[in-house]
Enzyme design. Structure first.
Site, short mmCIF file in Angstrom:
data_model
loop_
_atom_site.label_atom_id
_atom_site.label_comp_id
_atom_site.label_asym_id
_atom_site.label_seq_id
_atom_site.Cartn_x
_atom_site.Cartn_y
_atom_site.Cartn_z
N ALA A 577 -14.46 -7.02 -14.83
CA ALA A 577 -14.62 -5.79 -14.05
C ALA A 577 -14.33 -6.12 -12.59
O ALA A 577 -14.32 -7.29 -12.19
CB ALA A 577 -16.03 -5.23 -14.19
N LYS A 578 -14.11 -5.10 -11.79
CA LYS A 578 -13.91 -5.30 -10.35
C LYS A 578 -14.13 -3.97 -9.65
O LYS A 578 -13.81 -2.91 -10.19
CB LYS A 578 -12.48 -5.79 -10.06
CG LYS A 578 -12.38 -6.63 -8.80
CD LYS A 578 -12.94 -8.03 -9.01
CE LYS A 578 -12.69 -8.94 -7.83
NZ LYS A 578 -13.17 -10.30 -8.09
N GLY A 579 -14.64 -4.06 -8.43
CA GLY A 579 -14.78 -2.88 -7.59
C GLY A 579 -14.08 -3.11 -6.27
O GLY A 579 -14.05 -4.24 -5.76
N ASP A 631 -17.79 -10.62 -3.48
CA ASP A 631 -16.35 -10.83 -3.31
C ASP A 631 -16.06 -10.73 -1.83
O ASP A 631 -16.98 -10.75 -1.02
CB ASP A 631 -15.55 -9.80 -4.14
CG ASP A 631 -14.15 -10.30 -4.50
OD1 ASP A 631 -13.37 -10.56 -3.56
OD2 ASP A 631 -13.84 -10.42 -5.69
#
Length: 1012
Positions: A577-579, A631
């Site tokens: 996943a990533k935002g 991140d």
């Protein structure tokens, strides 16, 4: 569009009658009106000074001064605070305005515009028509200027309060306009710290401005005290409405954290004017504990044809919440063609953002070309890449989409009703009876999706505009749940089904996606499995040009990062996943992150508080959890997100909501402090040295990312090579003989340790002459392309924007003789090279390892951090258990990275270089993920000895020894145990036997699972 027909669905939970829905207060002033005792004496002096100046005929001076002092209805605050000189100038200016209006033969052309601005505050006085937002003249910009100059910039250290009044009398005997007076003053807060009670609630008197304490009534202080307490406990705005006994006046009080929104005060005027209300008085109060409270005294415009204030006040109250999220909305402005109600305008804004990212910008022509050309051919790939970029930049611009929305207000209204019909929580119909929403539902033409599409198709002959409006329909169908109708919120969030994404651009379908839209930012979150893990990245922009590029690429960047993350997460139970969050230029990254998190939490926790967080329509219909990690730009924000989730009611999962938390307070494992991500990258560097018999101290290296980031700084600390260049956020540091290693480690006095050929170029510098004689015109441009100019044995990108090396510029990494600038590349930064660029370099014999293999240490640490409890620090120092556990995590990261490196090296050697390492890496990740999915649904997990043998090795030894395996397994949900079992078995089998491991190999491997 009349307010009755334009006002749409109110937020549910509106209490229904004025008897039960409003607080009731006595009809007494909320503030005491100051009486200026020296007013008559001042008037006599002013009259003499005006006469002395000679601009007004002597026989008219007394009448003009008297009219100014007594008939205009200007508050005594003005006369007490302004100097005689300023008052004289204003009286003369007013006389001049009358003369001008007379020459134009129209008394309504009388425009008064008086102002004074200084460090202590400001005074603005101008003509104003009750209930109307001016579109020209001083009234059109006055409140927006007050927002920009004073209110938006207020901080506890330097804050401004505002009082504004409408004059009682008309500006002249022949003109009907009234005056609006604004008084902005700098706050004078107490020097002592805030006083709090036993429950931690702040006493309002200890944080108030001196003028507020003097002028506010006891009842007002009591109301503000309760609002202030609510704001302290809540992240979003607090909105209350009070009914004034014996009148139709309603007083609206709005509290929020200072800096929580911008241009809000001026936007509120547009809102209540839309419903034919006007304000007699308005106040903005600031408090030294960082809270702002706005108070509006609202009345219906006489003889108006709008809905009664008893009903419209609910609409204003609820739409103020949407306005707080998006006060600067181009679709809710007096000058906007076809201006919409706030709910409709907010929907238009969200659809505008959606269309910018998801109008199919490539289309069938691109697909046909893609099928003809060979993407493995660098020339063909470059042509495709250029065409793709041109399509995305020029086909659907922000401006063209905005124009389409403005051109079709009626269709936008129908599209909004289509959206609201699905997502508006209706509740009991009787509950809606008094609201404008109920009336709207009865009067709006209801169309099915097919009928609505047909209406759009027949109404819009232009294909470009048709595609934009079609995207609104796609948006409506894609939304599974939203906080749009939550009574209070700080940003808008939508959970979307990814089914609408075109296969040509996004061949791998995500499991779920969110879009978050705030006044200062936009953001996405994408995951490829239900239980998935990945970091939240803030994408910063140095200027407007960079922002435009980042904006166009934001979703594609997020998709690429999440896709890469799903390949990286092959060693852990969670998928990828990533935002991403894109702040506007000048916006606070921290504020954007907090709003992003809060808006997503709105969709994860069912609302249960009437009037604050209520039940939403959930078409997804299942509980959802997301796992956020650190991140770029968010490493120091993980604590806040976890604690905020707890404050919002996430009692069962707040600890696991974020990872990389601070060790001392929340028992986290910070990635930067322990070099978790760098450890994984480091194994690939060391692996190359070992396989090729190289000595690190003899190796020259170029590195992106340095002191500005944890990945780069840890690479500096772990390595002992001869680094010839470092490129990071602040500039370029280079020395052909190698940068001083000790000085690098101390990250200080970098210039003093350079040789005669070394240099430092900062991004803000211009016209810098290098030792070679070359002149650098622009430091930022030099930094952005610096990775293409240096040569060394090893290149380790540890920071930088995605696609920094792509098919269009990769040729710059090869000299005129065909020799690459670097022999070895270990891609530590996510997506630093495109796939075509990697393959291009590998064809030229560069030993290259891609990001999805090298950069997986951080997410492994995050996955293992979730096992920790909080009781691991004592007196601010880590316990032996904690230190041992962190060592276990580091060993697992090192072990997994070394195992994958060996597997990739072995497979490449077996094929004698016939297949690129990049391709082998992708195949390995895909094979491993597929095997993991198969194992999750197999019965191998049911074999207890095998299961326990795997779990004993998969869970860190320190934890197993401390707690015991049986107790641990009782705490872990079975689906998670299955995923953990499957991920460990799949990764260790593939790393041992390679992507071509046979069934017999797996039989032998599985037979030994039960043995330690």
């Amino acid at each position: 569009m009349s307010p009755t027909s334009a006002a749409h669905l109110a937020v549910p939970g509106s209490r229904t009658s004025s008897e039960t829905s409003l607080h009731r207060i006595k009809n007494v002033p909320g503030y005491t009106t100051p009486v200026f005792k020296g007013k008559e004496e001042q008037r006599a002096l002013v009259q003499a000074e005006v006469a002395a100046k000679g601009f007004i005929p002597p026989q008219l001076v007394a009448n003009e001064v008297n009219w100014f002092y007594t008939h205009l209805g200007i508050d005594d605050t003005y006369f007490q605070s302004e100097s005689r000189d300023v008052i004289c100038e204003h009286i003369i200016a007013l006389f001049g305005a009358k003369i001008l209006a007379y020459t134009q033969h129209d008394p309504n052309k009388l425009v008064i515009d008086l102002e004074k601005i200084d460090e202590a505050g400001a005074t603005f006085i101008h003509t104003s028509t009750a209930g109307l937002t001016a579109t020209e003249g001083p009234g059109a910009t006055c409140e927006a200027r007050i927002d920009t100059l004073f209110l938006d910039n207020s901080t506890p250290e330097k804050a401004y309060r505002l009082e504004t009044f409408r004059s009682a009398g008309a500006i002249s005997a022949t003109a009907s306009q009234q005056l609006r007076c604004y008084f902005v003053t700098k706050c004078a807060f107490p020097d002592s710290p805030p006083v709090k009670d036993a429950n931690g609630k702040t006493d309002i008197r200890s944080v108030s401005d001196k003028a507020f304490l003097e002028r506010a009534s006891d009842n007002t202080k009591e109301i503000y005290q309760k609002v202030l307490w609510s704001v302290e406990q809540r992240y979003g705005p607090v909105i209350e409405v009070f009914e004034v006994e014996g009148s139709r006046e309603r007083r609206m009080v709005i509290g929020y954290k200072m800096g929580g929104t911008s241009r809000f005060f001026s936007a509120l005027s547009n809102l209540y004017h839309f419903y034919s209300l006007y304000s007699a008085r308005k106040y903005v109060e600031q408090f030294s504990n960082g809270i702002t409270i706005i108070s509006l005294y609202l009345n219906p415009v006489p003889n108006g044809n709008a809905p009664p204030i008893e009903h419209s006040i609910f609409q204003v109250m609820k739409e103020a919440s949407l306005l707080f999220c998006l006060p600067d909305n181009p679709f809710f402005l007096p000058k906007a063609p076809g201006s919409h109600a706030v709910q409709e305008a907010t929907y238009a804004y969200c659809g505008w953002i959606f269309a910018q990212h998801f109008c199919n910008r490539l289309g069938p022509a691109y697909l046909q070309l893609k099928n003809i050309l060979d993407e493995n051919d660098p020339t063909h790939a470059e042509v495709l890449n250029d065409i793709k970029r041109r399509f995305r930049e020029e086909t659907f611009t922000r401006e063209s989409i905005e124009n389409t929305i403005h051109n079709h207000p009626d269709l936008i209204s129908l599209l909004y009703v289509n959206f609201a019909t699905t997502h508006y929580p209706t509740g009991d119909a009787s509950e809606l009876m008094p609201t404008l929403s109920y009336q709207r539902l009865q009067t709006t033409e209801g169309l099915t999706d097919v009928e609505l599409y047909d209406r759009i198709r027949r109404s819009v002959p232009n294909k470009h505009e048709l595609q934009v409006l079609e995207s609104f329909l796609i948006f409506n169908k894609a939304v599974l749940k939203t906080n749009f109708y939550q009574p209070t919120k700080v940003a808008l969030s939508f959970r979307l089904t990814p089914d609408f994404l075109p296969d040509v651009e996004y061949p791998k379908k995500p499991f779920g996606m969110f879009i978050v839209i705030g006044n200062e930012f936009r953001g996405f979150h994408i995951r490829f499995r239900d239980v998935a893990r990945g970091g939240i990245r803030i994408v910063m922009s140095r200027n407007k040009e960079t922002y435009s590029i980042n904006q166009r690429q934001l979703f594609d960047e997020n998709y690429g990062l999440a896709s890469t993350q799903s390949l990286k997460n092959k060693d852990i139970p969670e998928g990828g996943a990533k935002g991403t969050i894109l702040p506007s230029i000048g916006a606070s990254p921290r504020l954007c992150f907090e709003k992003y998190v809060d808006a997503i939490v709105d969709l994860l926790i069912p609302g249960q508080t009437p009037g604050i967080k209520e039940t939403i329509i959930d078409l997804y219909g299942k509980p959802e959890l997301l796992f956020f990690g650190p991140d770029e730009g968010t490493a120091d924000m993980m604590d806040w997100a976890a604690l905020h989730a707890r404050s919002r009611g996430a009692e069962t999962w707040w600890k696991s909501f974020t990872t990389g938390k601070s060790a001392e307070t929340l028992g986290g494992v910070p990635h930067d402090a322990y070099g978790m991500t760098s450890l994984s990258i480091r194994q690939y560097v060391l692996g190359i040295y070992k396989q090729l018999g190289l000595k690190e101290k003899d190796i020259t290296k170029v590195q992106t990312g340095g002191p500005d980031g944890d990945l780069g700084s840890n690479e500096i600390l772990l390595s002992s090579d001869k680094t010839v260049a470092i490129i990071d956020g602040s500039g370029v540091l280079a020395d052909p003989v190698g940068l001083d290693r000790e000085e690098l480690k101390r990250l200080a006095k970098l210039r003093s340790k350079l040789s005669k050929d070394g240099y430092l170029v900062k991004v803000e510098e211009h016209d810098v002459k290098l030792p070679s004689g070359e002149v650098v015109l622009d430091g930022t441009d030099f930094r952005n392309a610096a990775h293409l100019r240096f040569k060394a044995d090893l290149f380790v990108p540890c920071g930088g924007r995605p696609e920094a090396v792509n098919i269009s510029n990769v040729a710059a990494l090869v000299d005129s003789e065909g020799k690459p600038h670097f022999k070895y590349v270990v891609e530590g930064a996510n997506l630093f090279l495109t796939q075509q660029a990697r393959l291009h370099l590998e064809k030229r014999k560069v030993v290259l390892f891609k990001d999805s293999s090298t950069n997986k240490g951080g997410v492994t640490s995050s996955s293992l951090e979730d096992y920790l409890d909080l009781m691991i620090f004592k007196d601010g120092k880590p316990s032996e258990f904690y230190k041992s556990y962190v060592r276990d995590i580091q060993e697992k990261i090192t072990e997994n990275a070394a195992a994958e490196f060996q597997c990739l090296w072995r497979e490449h050697s077996r094929l004698q270089g016939a297949k690129a390492r990049t391709v082998i890496s992708d195949e390995l990740s895909s094979t491993l993920n597929n095997l993991q999915a198969e194992l999750e649904s197999s019965d191998l997990y049911d074999d207890v000895p095998s299961r326990e043998g795997v779990m004993r090795r998969a869970i860190p030894k320190t934890l197993v020894d401390k707690v015991g395996l049986p107790a641990l397994l009782k705490r872990l949900p079975e689906p998670y145990q299955r995923a953990l079992f499957s991920s460990w078995v799949a990764s260790h089998f593939i790393y041992k036997y390679g992507v071509n491991g046979s069934s017999v190999d797996f039989f032998h491997f599985a037979r030994d699972l039960a043995h330690p």
